[in-house]
Design a protein around this motif. Structure first.
Motif, PDB file in Angstrom:
ATOM      1  N   GLY A   1      13.184  74.704  -1.536  1.00  0.00           N
ATOM      2  CA  GLY A   1      12.630  75.553  -0.501  1.00  0.00           C
ATOM      3  C   GLY A   1      11.774  76.685  -1.022  1.00  0.00           C
ATOM      4  N   GLY A   2      11.027  76.404  -2.077  1.00  0.00           N
ATOM      5  CA  GLY A   2      10.151  77.411  -2.652  1.00  0.00           C
ATOM      6  C   GLY A   2      10.821  78.341  -3.638  1.00  0.00           C
ATOM      7  N   ASN A   3      12.133  78.202  -3.836  1.00  0.00           N
ATOM      8  CA  ASN A   3      12.829  79.049  -4.805  1.00  0.00           C
ATOM      9  C   ASN A   3      12.368  78.779  -6.236  1.00  0.00           C
ATOM     10  N   ASP A   4      11.930  77.554  -6.499  1.00  0.00           N
ATOM     11  CA  ASP A   4      11.468  77.203  -7.850  1.00  0.00           C
ATOM     12  C   ASP A   4       9.965  77.429  -8.029  1.00  0.00           C
ATOM     13  N   PHE A   5       9.297  77.899  -6.989  1.00  0.00           N
ATOM     14  CA  PHE A   5       7.853  78.164  -7.077  1.00  0.00           C
ATOM     15  C   PHE A   5       7.660  79.645  -7.382  1.00  0.00           C
TER      16      PHE A   5
ATOM     17  N   VAL B   1       6.014  83.203  -8.315  1.00  0.00           N
ATOM     18  CA  VAL B   1       4.791  83.908  -7.930  1.00  0.00           C
ATOM     19  C   VAL B   1       4.849  85.347  -8.426  1.00  0.00           C
ATOM     20  N   GLN B   2       3.684  85.966  -8.423  1.00  0.00           N
ATOM     21  CA  GLN B   2       3.574  87.403  -8.629  1.00  0.00           C
ATOM     22  C   GLN B   2       3.327  88.054  -7.273  1.00  0.00           C
ATOM     23  N   PHE B   3       4.143  89.044  -6.951  1.00  0.00           N
ATOM     24  CA  PHE B   3       4.026  89.727  -5.664  1.00  0.00           C
ATOM     25  C   PHE B   3       4.236  91.213  -5.873  1.00  0.00           C
ATOM     26  N   GLN B   4       3.251  91.999  -5.507  1.00  0.00           N
ATOM     27  CA  GLN B   4       3.300  93.454  -5.656  1.00  0.00           C
ATOM     28  C   GLN B   4       3.608  93.859  -7.098  1.00  0.00           C
ATOM     29  N   GLY B   5       2.995  93.121  -8.030  1.00  0.00           N
ATOM     30  CA  GLY B   5       3.118  93.450  -9.434  1.00  0.00           C
ATOM     31  C   GLY B   5       4.414  93.034 -10.090  1.00  0.00           C
ATOM     32  N   LYS B   6       5.217  92.225  -9.408  1.00  0.00           N
ATOM     33  CA  LYS B   6       6.501  91.794  -9.953  1.00  0.00           C
ATOM     34  C   LYS B   6       6.663  90.290  -9.800  1.00  0.00           C
ATOM     35  N   GLY B   7       7.490  89.720 -10.665  1.00  0.00           N
ATOM     36  CA  GLY B   7       7.795  88.306 -10.541  1.00  0.00           C
ATOM     37  C   GLY B   7       8.723  88.060  -9.371  1.00  0.00           C
ATOM     38  N   SER B   8       8.467  86.994  -8.643  1.00  0.00           N
ATOM     39  CA  SER B   8       9.303  86.637  -7.508  1.00  0.00           C
ATOM     40  C   SER B   8       9.176  85.133  -7.312  1.00  0.00           C
ATOM     41  N   ASN B   9       9.568  84.639  -6.153  1.00  0.00           N
ATOM     42  CA  ASN B   9       9.319  83.242  -5.819  1.00  0.00           C
ATOM     43  C   ASN B   9       8.898  83.165  -4.363  1.00  0.00           C
ATOM     44  N   LEU B  10       8.323  82.037  -3.994  1.00  0.00           N
ATOM     45  CA  LEU B  10       7.719  81.918  -2.670  1.00  0.00           C
ATOM     46  C   LEU B  10       8.752  82.061  -1.555  1.00  0.00           C
ATOM     47  N   HIS B  11       9.973  81.582  -1.808  1.00  0.00           N
ATOM     48  CA  HIS B  11      11.015  81.692  -0.798  1.00  0.00           C
ATOM     49  C   HIS B  11      11.307  83.159  -0.481  1.00  0.00           C
TER      50      HIS B  11
ATOM     51  N   SER C   1       8.155  73.758  11.122  1.00  0.00           N
ATOM     52  CA  SER C   1       8.259  74.561   9.900  1.00  0.00           C
ATOM     53  C   SER C   1       7.743  73.796   8.699  1.00  0.00           C
ATOM     54  N   CYS C   2       8.118  72.543   8.601  1.00  0.00           N
ATOM     55  CA  CYS C   2       7.677  71.708   7.487  1.00  0.00           C
ATOM     56  C   CYS C   2       6.150  71.632   7.444  1.00  0.00           C
ATOM     57  N   LYS C   3       5.540  71.436   8.600  1.00  0.00           N
ATOM     58  CA  LYS C   3       4.083  71.307   8.650  1.00  0.00           C
ATOM     59  C   LYS C   3       3.386  72.615   8.277  1.00  0.00           C
ATOM     60  N   ILE C   4       3.999  73.735   8.611  1.00  0.00           N
ATOM     61  CA  ILE C   4       3.432  75.019   8.195  1.00  0.00           C
ATOM     62  C   ILE C   4       3.458  75.133   6.679  1.00  0.00           C
ATOM     63  N   SER C   5       4.549  74.695   6.069  1.00  0.00           N
ATOM     64  CA  SER C   5       4.682  74.832   4.613  1.00  0.00           C
ATOM     65  C   SER C   5       3.714  73.943   3.834  1.00  0.00           C
ATOM     66  N   LYS C   6       3.145  72.942   4.485  1.00  0.00           N
ATOM     67  CA  LYS C   6       2.198  72.065   3.791  1.00  0.00           C
ATOM     68  C   LYS C   6       0.747  72.390   4.135  1.00  0.00           C
ATOM     69  N   ALA C   7       0.543  73.449   4.916  1.00  0.00           N
ATOM     70  CA  ALA C   7      -0.820  73.837   5.269  1.00  0.00           C
ATOM     71  C   ALA C   7      -1.560  74.332   4.032  1.00  0.00           C
ATOM     72  N   PRO C   8      -2.875  74.120   3.963  1.00  0.00           N
ATOM     73  CA  PRO C   8      -3.650  74.590   2.814  1.00  0.00           C
ATOM     74  C   PRO C   8      -3.471  76.084   2.587  1.00  0.00           C
ATOM     75  N   GLY C   9      -3.207  76.439   1.346  1.00  0.00           N
ATOM     76  CA  GLY C   9      -3.065  77.843   0.989  1.00  0.00           C
ATOM     77  C   GLY C   9      -1.667  78.390   1.097  1.00  0.00           C
ATOM     78  N   PHE C  10      -0.766  77.687   1.772  1.00  0.00           N
ATOM     79  CA  PHE C  10       0.612  78.179   1.888  1.00  0.00           C
ATOM     80  C   PHE C  10       1.217  78.358   0.503  1.00  0.00           C
ATOM     81  N   TYR C  11       1.052  77.345  -0.355  1.00  0.00           N
ATOM     82  CA  TYR C  11       1.428  77.461  -1.763  1.00  0.00           C
ATOM     83  C   TYR C  11       0.189  77.953  -2.516  1.00  0.00           C
ATOM     84  N   PRO C  12       0.155  79.223  -2.931  1.00  0.00           N
ATOM     85  CA  PRO C  12      -1.063  79.761  -3.554  1.00  0.00           C
ATOM     86  C   PRO C  12      -1.355  79.090  -4.892  1.00  0.00           C
ATOM     87  N   ASP C  13      -2.600  78.665  -5.073  1.00  0.00           N
ATOM     88  CA  ASP C  13      -2.989  77.945  -6.285  1.00  0.00           C
ATOM     89  C   ASP C  13      -2.736  78.745  -7.557  1.00  0.00           C
TER      90      ASP C  13
END
Length: 273
Positions: free
Chosen positions: A161-165, A167-177, A225-237
């Motif tokens: 559920g994005g926990n393994d993805f 990301v950098q958010f507000q200058g800190k490491g995090s994950n998409l979930h 919800s599933c379809k939102i998560s697969k929309a372009p840009g939801f997972y930032p490149d």
């Protein structure tokens, strides 16, 4: 279920710290779940509201927001840890399929959020059950309907559920979930009541049309919800959550909160009227 009054005081006292800390990997976090509950309570009809108030009063609570996060807190309390384990898989559904089509095999042995909602709605509506059972069911219904509207609680990737993805958010490491749970919502710098006021001021939400041939509304909510998560840009490149990402995706998250609040109210009105 223990009283939520003490929990509410703790949440209020620690809110400023939570803005800086990485939020727990639960759907919507405390703020989001309370927003959904608050929006729903505003839309209850008199009979349903009276029954909700009666069940809440059995442990001196007054609002749905008081019990909205209890299912996420079970695993941290020794007295409720086993119930937390038993219901852990009811917070989400794994599609593991980019078509985002729900079918019973997606929910083995009824262990997913779609069947979790169905189970506890039935208990809530059963007047032969004790008030304790029905109050507990009310908390699960409030929480799970919130959960199923968080896109990463019905994801299509094999990334927890994005926990393994990462990301950098507000200058800190995090994950998409975590970003979707609370991070983007916290950028508003609003307590849940003020946030709910902001969303309610937008007027009645227009719900998505039924998805044929589905005749299971809870499954439809998961598919949305599933379809939102697969929309372009939801997972930032670039694995970076910047202001541009928040500007695009936070309105999506807020629309899901509004939809969840309306649908929760509809379920409670139908079940308790």
């Amino acid at each position: 279920m223990r009283s939520t009054r003490f929990r509410g005081a703790v949440v209020a006292a620690s809110f400023a710290l939570s803005l800086a800390a990485a939020p727990a990997a639960f759907a919507w976090g405390q703020v989001g779940h309370r927003i959904v509950a608050n929006l729903a309570q505003r839309q209850l009809d008199p009979k349903a509201l009276a029954e909700v108030k009666r069940l809440l009063a059995t442990e001196n609570d007054t609002d749905l927001a008081d019990i909205a996060t209890w299912p996420d807190e079970l695993r941290d309390n020794p007295d409720t840890k086993e119930l937390g384990k038993a219901t852990a898989k009811l917070h989400y559904v794994d599609f593991n399929d980019p078509t985002c089509v729900y079918s019973p095999p997606k929910c083995p042995d009824g262990q997913c959020v779609v069947e979790g909602i169905r189970k506890y709605v039935a208990i809530l509506g059963d007047r032969s059950k004790s008030d304790t059972e029905r109050r507990e069911a009310l908390s699960f219904v409030v929480h799970f309907i919130g959960d199923v509207h968080q896109p990463l609680h019905a994801g299509y990737r094999d990334d927890k559920g994005g926990n393994d993805f990462q990301v950098q958010f507000q200058g800190k490491g995090s994950n998409l979930h975590k970003v979707w749970d609370s991070g983007m919502l916290y950028t508003r710098n609003l307590q849940f009541q003020a946030y709910a006021d902001l969303l309610a001021a937008q007027g009645a939400v227009t719900l998505p049309k039924p998805i044929p041939p589905l005749d299971n509304p809870y499954a439809q909510w998961a598919e949305e919800s599933c379809k939102i998560s697969k929309a372009p840009g939801f997972y930032p490149d670039k694995h970076e959550i910047d202001d541009a990402y928040v500007a695009v995706e936070r309105p999506v998250a807020e629309e899901r909160l509004r939809e969840a609040g309306k649908r929760l109210a509809d379920v409670l009105n139908k079940t308790l009227d």
